[in-house]
Design a protein around this motif. Sequence first.
Motif, PDB file in Angstrom:
ATOM      1  N   UNK A  16       0.826  -1.203   0.000  1.00  0.00           N
ATOM      2  CA  UNK A  16       0.000   0.000   0.000  1.00  0.00           C
ATOM      3  C   UNK A  16       0.863   1.257   0.000  1.00  0.00           C
ATOM      4  N   UNK A  17       1.820   1.320   0.919  1.00  0.00           N
ATOM      5  CA  UNK A  17       2.720   2.469   1.000  1.00  0.00           C
ATOM      6  C   UNK A  17       3.573   2.557  -0.260  1.00  0.00           C
ATOM      7  N   UNK A  18       4.021   1.418  -0.766  1.00  0.00           N
ATOM      8  CA  UNK A  18       4.843   1.404  -1.977  1.00  0.00           C
ATOM      9  C   UNK A  18       4.099   2.046  -3.149  1.00  0.00           C
ATOM     10  N   UNK A  19       2.809   1.703  -3.318  1.00  0.00           N
ATOM     11  CA  UNK A  19       2.022   2.267  -4.419  1.00  0.00           C
ATOM     12  C   UNK A  19       1.810   3.767  -4.241  1.00  0.00           C
ATOM     13  N   UNK A  20       1.588   4.217  -3.002  1.00  0.00           N
ATOM     14  CA  UNK A  20       1.354   5.638  -2.769  1.00  0.00           C
ATOM     15  C   UNK A  20       2.615   6.477  -2.938  1.00  0.00           C
ATOM     16  N   UNK A  21       3.758   5.935  -2.527  1.00  0.00           N
ATOM     17  CA  UNK A  21       4.981   6.737  -2.426  1.00  0.00           C
ATOM     18  C   UNK A  21       6.014   6.454  -3.506  1.00  0.00           C
ATOM     19  N   UNK A  22       5.752   5.521  -4.372  1.00  0.00           N
ATOM     20  CA  UNK A  22       6.715   5.171  -5.412  1.00  0.00           C
ATOM     21  C   UNK A  22       6.994   6.376  -6.300  1.00  0.00           C
ATOM     22  N   UNK A  23       8.274   6.701  -6.469  1.00  0.00           N
ATOM     23  CA  UNK A  23       8.683   7.831  -7.291  1.00  0.00           C
ATOM     24  C   UNK A  23       8.659   9.172  -6.578  1.00  0.00           C
ATOM     25  N   UNK A  24       8.402   9.163  -5.267  1.00  0.00           N
ATOM     26  CA  UNK A  24       8.355  10.402  -4.491  1.00  0.00           C
ATOM     27  C   UNK A  24       9.378  10.346  -3.371  1.00  0.00           C
ATOM     28  N   UNK A  25       9.860  11.511  -2.938  1.00  0.00           N
ATOM     29  CA  UNK A  25      10.742  11.576  -1.780  1.00  0.00           C
ATOM     30  C   UNK A  25       9.943  11.129  -0.561  1.00  0.00           C
ATOM     31  N   UNK A  26      10.445  10.144   0.173  1.00  0.00           N
ATOM     32  CA  UNK A  26       9.708   9.582   1.304  1.00  0.00           C
ATOM     33  C   UNK A  26      10.585   9.590   2.545  1.00  0.00           C
ATOM     34  N   UNK A  27       9.995   9.999   3.666  1.00  0.00           N
ATOM     35  CA  UNK A  27      10.711  10.090   4.939  1.00  0.00           C
ATOM     36  C   UNK A  27       9.905   9.423   6.039  1.00  0.00           C
ATOM     37  N   UNK A  28      10.592   8.868   7.031  1.00  0.00           N
ATOM     38  CA  UNK A  28       9.921   8.335   8.210  1.00  0.00           C
ATOM     39  C   UNK A  28       9.519   9.507   9.092  1.00  0.00           C
ATOM     40  N   UNK A  29       8.366   9.379   9.737  1.00  0.00           N
ATOM     41  CA  UNK A  29       7.883  10.426  10.630  1.00  0.00           C
ATOM     42  C   UNK A  29       7.822   9.902  12.061  1.00  0.00           C
ATOM     43  N   UNK A  30       8.090  10.796  12.993  1.00  0.00           N
ATOM     44  CA  UNK A  30       8.020  10.458  14.416  1.00  0.00           C
ATOM     45  C   UNK A  30       7.182  11.527  15.091  1.00  0.00           C
ATOM     46  N   UNK A  31       6.343  11.085  16.018  1.00  0.00           N
ATOM     47  CA  UNK A  31       5.519  12.047  16.757  1.00  0.00           C
ATOM     48  C   UNK A  31       6.397  12.886  17.659  1.00  0.00           C
ATOM     49  N   UNK A  32       6.088  14.156  17.724  1.00  0.00           N
ATOM     50  CA  UNK A  32       6.837  15.048  18.599  1.00  0.00           C
ATOM     51  C   UNK A  32       5.861  16.033  19.202  1.00  0.00           C
ATOM     52  N   UNK A  33       5.784  16.037  20.500  1.00  0.00           N
ATOM     53  CA  UNK A  33       4.907  16.988  21.175  1.00  0.00           C
ATOM     54  C   UNK A  33       5.552  18.355  21.173  1.00  0.00           C
ATOM     55  N   UNK A  34       4.766  19.372  20.940  1.00  0.00           N
ATOM     56  CA  UNK A  34       5.269  20.743  20.972  1.00  0.00           C
ATOM     57  C   UNK A  34       4.265  21.557  21.784  1.00  0.00           C
ATOM     58  N   UNK A  35       4.762  22.229  22.776  1.00  0.00           N
ATOM     59  CA  UNK A  35       3.863  23.029  23.605  1.00  0.00           C
ATOM     60  C   UNK A  35       3.532  24.327  22.890  1.00  0.00           C
ATOM     61  N   UNK A  36       2.453  24.936  23.275  1.00  0.00           N
ATOM     62  CA  UNK A  36       2.044  26.189  22.621  1.00  0.00           C
ATOM     63  C   UNK A  36       3.063  27.296  22.858  1.00  0.00           C
ATOM     64  N   UNK A  37       3.769  27.230  23.962  1.00  0.00           N
ATOM     65  CA  UNK A  37       4.786  28.248  24.236  1.00  0.00           C
ATOM     66  C   UNK A  37       5.964  28.128  23.275  1.00  0.00           C
TER      67      UNK A  37
END
Length: 62
Positions: A16-37
């Motif tokens: 599924x991911x291969x079909x969506x991202x084939x031929x595009x720059x692809x990066x792994x994502x990680x959750x990161x909390x960011x406070x409003x401040x």
Amino acid sequence: MIATEHVSDMEQLGSFIYRLCSGKETYRLRRRGISRREAGNCHRIRHFENTFVVETVICQKS
């Protein structure tokens, strides 16, 4: 979310991911909390993922 590393072999992520991202720059994502401040200059982008709208917020740390 924060981009952590470039993915060069997308076959390991499944067909599924291969079909969506084939031929595009692809990066792994990680959750990161960011406070409003910490959030400084923010940009909101609305885009269509499929048949629905997704809002992505990109903030620079102040």
